[in-house]
Scaffold this motif. Sequence first.
Motif, PDB file in Angstrom:
ATOM      1  N   GLY A   1       0.803  -1.217   0.000  1.00 11.54           N
ATOM      2  CA  GLY A   1       0.000   0.000   0.000  1.00 11.54           C
ATOM      3  C   GLY A   1       0.834   1.264   0.000  1.00 11.54           C
ATOM      4  O   GLY A   1       0.393   2.305   0.486  1.00 11.54           O
TER       5      GLY A   1
ATOM      6  N   SER B   1      -2.799   3.309  -7.909  1.00  8.02           N
ATOM      7  CA  SER B   1      -2.918   2.349  -6.815  1.00  8.02           C
ATOM      8  C   SER B   1      -4.191   1.537  -6.985  1.00  8.02           C
ATOM      9  O   SER B   1      -5.291   2.085  -6.994  1.00  8.02           O
TER      10      SER B   1
ATOM     11  N   THR C   1       0.029   0.113   7.218  1.00 10.26           N
ATOM     12  CA  THR C   1      -1.198   0.312   6.444  1.00 10.26           C
ATOM     13  C   THR C   1      -2.217  -0.780   6.772  1.00 10.26           C
ATOM     14  O   THR C   1      -1.906  -1.749   7.459  1.00 10.26           O
TER      15      THR C   1
END
Length: 221
Positions: A20, A36, A147
Amino acid sequence: MADSNEMTINLVVLGRTQTGKSAAGNSLLGSSDFESHCSPSSVTTCCSLGRSCRISGIMRRNGCELALRVQVLDTPGYPHSDLSREHVRDRVRSALAHHFGKEGLHLALLVLRADLPLCPDERDHAVQFIQELLGPTWKDFTAVLLTHADKAEEAGFSEEAYLHSASSALLSLLSLVQQKCIFLYNQKNIIKEERAIVLQKLLNFIRQNNYQVLPFKHSKE
């Protein structure tokens, strides 16, 4: 410092594929600069720099409010589905010199997933990789960014309980970096208040390091 009323902090996100990093970079910037998404292969293959707008209400110095700007260097992860370790290392090293060769780096963020245990081999590889990039003082300029912390929260773990139950590999890593650790929740839809809290914690780490920067040999490329 762009002027006496503004401060820029330079950050780089590092870590293995699918932790992430790019999403975390977007959260810190308050933007969608970096690609992403879920993928069966590594999404990020090149380094890229993102810049935030001026952010107010985050920091003060000598009784006066300073506007904050954040620069984040997104990097390909290692292990990578398409790039060798040497390719990733050389691309990141070149990008650090190119983007932060003059101003220096305030903090490297080692991105780990809070919903996955950290194993000794992964820790050792990450530490060796960061040492190669940042040099012998890497511990002073590195923090851990966890994350997917919302998944740990859904499982009933507070931050304190999570760290109490964490693997010895993670605890030893945190000890190396002087317990510099931040949990990142809901990084896909981070709200303004959550972002402010994360940035304030990063600024505290930078302040504890006396606003020092890690210099890099400037790239002429």
